[in-house]
Enzyme design. Structure first.
Site, PDB file in Angstrom:
ATOM      1  N   THR A 127       0.845  -1.201   0.000  1.00  0.00           N
ATOM      2  CA  THR A 127       0.000   0.000   0.000  1.00  0.00           C
ATOM      3  C   THR A 127       0.881   1.252   0.000  1.00  0.00           C
ATOM      4  O   THR A 127       0.617   2.209  -0.735  1.00  0.00           O
ATOM      5  CB  THR A 127      -0.967  -0.017   1.208  1.00  0.00           C
ATOM      6  OG1 THR A 127      -1.749  -1.209   1.116  1.00  0.00           O
ATOM      7  CG2 THR A 127      -1.893   1.181   1.209  1.00  0.00           C
ATOM      8  N   ASN A 142      -5.352 -10.850  -6.955  1.00  0.00           N
ATOM      9  CA  ASN A 142      -5.386 -11.497  -5.641  1.00  0.00           C
ATOM     10  C   ASN A 142      -6.638 -12.342  -5.418  1.00  0.00           C
ATOM     11  O   ASN A 142      -6.612 -13.306  -4.672  1.00  0.00           O
ATOM     12  CB  ASN A 142      -5.265 -10.453  -4.522  1.00  0.00           C
ATOM     13  CG  ASN A 142      -6.153  -9.255  -4.739  1.00  0.00           C
ATOM     14  OD1 ASN A 142      -6.178  -8.671  -5.820  1.00  0.00           O
ATOM     15  ND2 ASN A 142      -6.905  -8.869  -3.732  1.00  0.00           N
ATOM     16  N   GLN A 146       1.166 -10.299  -5.929  1.00  0.00           N
ATOM     17  CA  GLN A 146       0.832 -11.728  -5.994  1.00  0.00           C
ATOM     18  C   GLN A 146       1.759 -12.485  -6.938  1.00  0.00           C
ATOM     19  O   GLN A 146       1.630 -13.697  -7.087  1.00  0.00           O
ATOM     20  CB  GLN A 146      -0.630 -11.916  -6.426  1.00  0.00           C
ATOM     21  CG  GLN A 146      -1.646 -11.293  -5.482  1.00  0.00           C
ATOM     22  CD  GLN A 146      -1.732 -11.988  -4.122  1.00  0.00           C
ATOM     23  OE1 GLN A 146      -1.233 -13.100  -3.949  1.00  0.00           O
ATOM     24  NE2 GLN A 146      -2.344 -11.331  -3.152  1.00  0.00           N
ATOM     25  N   SER A 160       4.961  -6.811  -1.518  1.00  0.00           N
ATOM     26  CA  SER A 160       4.576  -6.917  -0.111  1.00  0.00           C
ATOM     27  C   SER A 160       5.165  -8.197   0.471  1.00  0.00           C
ATOM     28  O   SER A 160       5.038  -9.261  -0.137  1.00  0.00           O
ATOM     29  CB  SER A 160       3.044  -6.955  -0.026  1.00  0.00           C
ATOM     30  OG  SER A 160       2.649  -7.164   1.301  1.00  0.00           O
ATOM     31  N   GLY A 161       5.788  -8.088   1.654  1.00  0.00           N
ATOM     32  CA  GLY A 161       6.435  -9.258   2.248  1.00  0.00           C
ATOM     33  C   GLY A 161       5.464 -10.325   2.724  1.00  0.00           C
ATOM     34  O   GLY A 161       5.693 -11.516   2.555  1.00  0.00           O
ATOM     35  N   HIS A 162       4.318  -9.871   3.301  1.00  0.00           N
ATOM     36  CA  HIS A 162       3.476 -10.861   3.992  1.00  0.00           C
ATOM     37  C   HIS A 162       2.676 -11.761   3.068  1.00  0.00           C
ATOM     38  O   HIS A 162       1.963 -12.643   3.517  1.00  0.00           O
ATOM     39  CB  HIS A 162       2.568 -10.178   5.020  1.00  0.00           C
ATOM     40  CG  HIS A 162       1.418  -9.391   4.463  1.00  0.00           C
ATOM     41  ND1 HIS A 162       0.133  -9.871   4.501  1.00  0.00           N
ATOM     42  CD2 HIS A 162       1.347  -8.171   3.887  1.00  0.00           C
ATOM     43  CE1 HIS A 162      -0.688  -8.960   3.975  1.00  0.00           C
ATOM     44  NE2 HIS A 162       0.038  -7.919   3.596  1.00  0.00           N
ATOM     45  N   THR A 180      13.546   5.351  10.221  1.00  0.00           N
ATOM     46  CA  THR A 180      14.494   4.272  10.518  1.00  0.00           C
ATOM     47  C   THR A 180      13.948   2.950   9.992  1.00  0.00           C
ATOM     48  O   THR A 180      12.769   2.646  10.138  1.00  0.00           O
ATOM     49  CB  THR A 180      14.741   4.198  12.036  1.00  0.00           C
ATOM     50  OG1 THR A 180      15.214   5.488  12.450  1.00  0.00           O
ATOM     51  CG2 THR A 180      15.779   3.137  12.389  1.00  0.00           C
ATOM     52  N   CYS A 198      -9.358  -7.675   2.592  1.00  0.00           N
ATOM     53  CA  CYS A 198      -9.771  -6.312   2.938  1.00  0.00           C
ATOM     54  C   CYS A 198     -11.273  -6.162   2.858  1.00  0.00           C
ATOM     55  O   CYS A 198     -11.858  -5.339   3.538  1.00  0.00           O
ATOM     56  CB  CYS A 198      -9.152  -5.297   1.989  1.00  0.00           C
ATOM     57  SG  CYS A 198      -7.448  -5.595   1.685  1.00  0.00           S
TER      58      CYS A 198
HETATM   59  N1  PLP Z   1      -2.010  -5.359  -3.978  1.00  0.00           N
HETATM   60  C1  PLP Z   1      -2.456  -6.622  -3.968  1.00  0.00           C
HETATM   61  C2  PLP Z   1      -2.668  -7.344  -5.258  1.00  0.00           C
HETATM   62  C3  PLP Z   1      -2.715  -7.259  -2.761  1.00  0.00           C
HETATM   63  O1  PLP Z   1      -3.167  -8.538  -2.759  1.00  0.00           O
HETATM   64  C4  PLP Z   1      -2.518  -6.538  -1.557  1.00  0.00           C
HETATM   65  C5  PLP Z   1      -2.865  -7.158  -0.263  1.00  0.00           C
HETATM   66  O2  PLP Z   1      -3.961  -7.641  -0.062  1.00  0.00           O
HETATM   67  C6  PLP Z   1      -2.038  -5.232  -1.601  1.00  0.00           C
HETATM   68  C7  PLP Z   1      -1.806  -4.678  -2.837  1.00  0.00           C
HETATM   69  C8  PLP Z   1      -1.768  -4.446  -0.349  1.00  0.00           C
HETATM   70  O3  PLP Z   1      -0.600  -4.965   0.256  1.00  0.00           O
HETATM   71  P1  PLP Z   1      -0.144  -4.583   1.749  1.00  0.00           P
HETATM   72  O4  PLP Z   1      -0.987  -5.386   2.656  1.00  0.00           O
HETATM   73  O5  PLP Z   1       1.298  -4.981   1.817  1.00  0.00           O
HETATM   74  O6  PLP Z   1      -0.305  -3.118   1.910  1.00  0.00           O
END
Ligand code: PLP
Length: 681
Positions: free
Chosen positions: A73, A161, A191, A211-213, A249, A338
């Protein structure tokens, strides 16, 4: 969660053990500030730069900027801000820059929301336009070709996603090139990492957030790639970290963890290959086909990531399926995490042109490239268990009360409420005020269990809904032809039909405003008040003299959720029925005769039992509570002396309603497990 099968990797993933270790080590031994010039700082800086170098190799990004962020994001904000500032500057300098902000119609919400936000904040005044996708979820390149000459900025994700649909990035690049290449291009690669090959240097992509997670690193860490020469404006200013590109930081424990994941990707010995993942998906697809013979896949699998499956099982809703999977200990979702809290149908599937019935019933199953044979075996086994539970007969009358022949199922949907009264030996049933939204469901459920629907009756509370349900169920007549006359205790004679060993009589409101239906035994030609079980009535129907003390009034189509006795007991109406896990366990140990009642649907109960204190649970779905109430209420025991009833369900919502109903009806010893088995498990 030990026993859960996690199939929601597109929402987030568990953390790779090597990443946990790297993160812990960064906190324990490499805790320095990478901006410090002493030894501790230098060690941290080395870790930071080694991780960046590894990321560059993995992403094929030797050139350009590569900074660590808090996640995608933030990366998206930064890219959008950079592009819009550049567009404003170009426009001020009189250079051509376009007037459209184009984004794929299936982008993650972070993209259109950021575009709208920064367009407004910067006063850029550009037009936002969604780029449509075709039925397979891929961008309409013909529309892109038309709009590209006007585009200032284009956002097209690498893989979706919700559906896993992989974009035709080469096709998009060719169209943008053909249009003169003035537009800045962002590709959300969230993704794609670890699932698709990436070679950013060789592409025309200007901005690529990660995105790491989504790939076994923790939440709160990500990366942004910016092509060499692409405009850049920092989102955050301050201490000048990340070469002034992103102040603040650095999140060193997150970056260290991400580094471990990137190293695993580079070494190629940790994650499964594309072919292995595709084989796993095939096995899951086969298990789904066996479990749910009516399954419909919402995306052509050949266009999707091998780790994502999006499907619907008409006429079941997403919620029905999620509850079923959850009961079997399988974590899946209806769409993006989300939007999980919003009941709206998926905008991604709507953009692909799927009808509401399918976009509102979709389930996403996604796994990560760390999956192995044992995991897929266990997932297939659970999916098959869900199928078996769903196939089990749901219309089994309770043996607790009466003669075990008549059942009463509450039909609730979209704020409407109706009833299905069924007789098991004769396999006959009638529906009273069925919500139109459930008509398709009934149409497949009843023949599936060998039931014949004799009539769709209306009390007058929802005439349009009943008319729609009659039409959908092929029941034109408002009342069956083969009826007889029965007497009422007030001396009237009314039309009635036989259902099993009892009768259902039709009574009109004195002013003709509504119709009621009385169900009970006929003795000497009269439907006696003492034998009247249920009265299906709209608001205001007078029942004095017709109903007995044990008759249950089943509210019709007025949003009334549960039936009520005519005489509520104010003495126990109040009082909190919530018990946390400790209190619930104490209740069970103090009262060995306490009844543990699972109010989840029968299929959920069969998919996965959740005993508390090894106590076997009775299954009384909330939708069948009315059928069981006479049993619990027949003995108006004094508060405190009745058998304690402990209701539970998945999250605590349904069980709270069950306990509240019992209490409202005077049953003081009704409790429920707050938070549900989701917390207890
Ligand atoms: N873009 C996509 C395609 C995603 O699947 C997600 C997370 O659901 C995001 C952006 C947002 O990522 P983050 O949670 O790292 O802000």
């Amino acid at each position: 969660m030990h026993n859960h099968i996690y199939l929601d990797a597109n929402a987030t993933s568990p953390v790779l053990p090597a990443a946990v270790a790297a993160s812990a080590a960064a906190m324990a031994t490499c805790f320095g500030n990478p901006s410090s010039s002493h030894a501790a700082g230098l060690r941290a800086r080395t870790l930071l730069e080694q991780t960046r170098a590894c990321a560059r190799r993995v992403l094929g990004a030797r050139r350009g900027k590569l900074m660590f962020t808090s996640g995608a994001t933030e990366g998206i904000q930064t890219a959008v801000l950079s592009a819009l500032v550049a567009v404003r500057e170009r426009r001020a300098a009189g250079q051509p820059c376009g007037d459209l902000l184009l984004y794929g119609a299936t982008e993650h919400k972070a993209v259109p929301e950021s575009l709208a936000h920064w367009n407004r904040v910067l006063g850029a005044g550009l037009e936002l336009r969604a780029l449509p996708v075709d039925a397979s979820g891929r961008h309409r390149l013909d529309v892109l070709a038309e709009l590209a000459p006007r585009a200032a900025f284009v956002a097209t994700m690498a893989a979706n996603n919700e559906t896993g649909v992989v974009s035709d990035l080469e096709g998009i690049a060719a169209v943008l090139r053909g249009a003169g290449g003035q537009a800045l291009w962002m590709v959300d690669c969230v993704q794609a990492l670890g699932k698709l090959p990436l070679a950013l240097d060789d592409s025309a992509i200007d901005y690529a957030p990660f995105s790491g997670h989504k790939l076994y690193a923790p939440k709160g860490v990500g990366m942004l790639y910016v092509r060499e020469g692409a405009p850049y404006t920092p989102l955050m200013c301050g201490g000048g970290q990340e070469a002034g590109l992103r102040s603040g930081t650095e999140n060193m424990s997150g970056i260290a963890a991400l580094g471990a994941v990137l190293a695993a990707l580079e070494q190629g010995d940790t994650f499964r290959t594309h072919a292995q993942l595709a084989a796993y998906r095939e096995r899951l697809v086969q298990a789904l086909r066996v479990a749910f013979p009516g399954i419909e896949f919402n995306v052509p699998l050949e266009h999707a990531l091998p780790t994502t499956i999006n499907f619907s099982v008409p006429p079941l809703s997403s919620k029905d399926l999620l509850d079923l999977f959850d009961a079997a200990g399988v974590c899946v979702s209806a769409g993006s995490a989300c939007s999980a809290a919003k009941a709206a149908p998926s905008y991604v599937l709507e953009a692909m042109g799927l009808p509401l019935g399918r976009s509102g019933a979709a389930v996403r199953l996604s796994f990560g490239p760390l999956a192995d044979d044992a995991f897929v075996d266990a997932a297939c086994e659970r999916i098959l268990r869900c199928g078996r539970a769903l196939a089990a007969d749901m219309l089994v009358p309770s043996s607790l009360c009466g003669d075990g022949t008549t059942g009463l199922l509450q039909l609730a949907a979209e704020g409407r409420c109706g009833w299905l009264l069924f007789d098991s030996p004769t396999r006959e049933c009638v529906a009273i005020d069925p919500p139109a939204a459930l008509a398709a469901r009934l149409a497949s459920l009843l023949p599936g269990h060998g039931y014949r629907l004799r009539a769709v009756l209306g009390t007058g509370a929802d005439p349009d809904g009943v008319a729609a349900a009659r039409h959908a169920l092929g029941q034109a007549a408002p009342w069956p032809e083969q009826d007889e006359m029965v007497g009422l205790p007030d001396g009237r004679t009314v039309r009635a039909i036989r259902l099993g060993g009892r009768w259902l009589a039709r009574v009109a409101h004195p002013n003709g405003a509504s119709t009621g239906y009385l169900y009970g035994e006929v003795r000497d030609g009269v439907l006696a008040a003492a034998q009247l079980r249920y009265a299906f009535v709209g608001a205001g129907m007078p029942l004095v003299g017709l109903a007995g003390p044990r008759t249950l009034a089943c509210g019709a189509a007025d949003g009334a959720v549960l039936p009520c006795l005519f005489e509520e007991s104010p003495s126990v109406a109040a009082g909190c029925a919530d018990l946390d896990l400790v209190a619930a366990e104490r209740l069970l140990s103090e009262y060995p005769d306490a009844l543990l009642i699972d109010v989840r649907e029968r299929a959920e109960h069969l998919a996965g039992g959740v005993p508390l204190r090894s106590r076997k649970a009775l299954n009384v779905p909330l939708s069948r509570l009315a059928e069981h109430l006479p049993h619990w209420l027949q003995d108006p025991a004094l508060p405190g002396t009745a058998q304690p009833l402990l209701f539970f369900c998945r999250s605590g919502n349904r069980s709270a309603r069950a306990a509240a109903t019992l209490r409202r009806l005077g049953y003081a010893h009704a409790w429920h497990l707050s938070g549900g088995v989701a917390l207890a498990g």
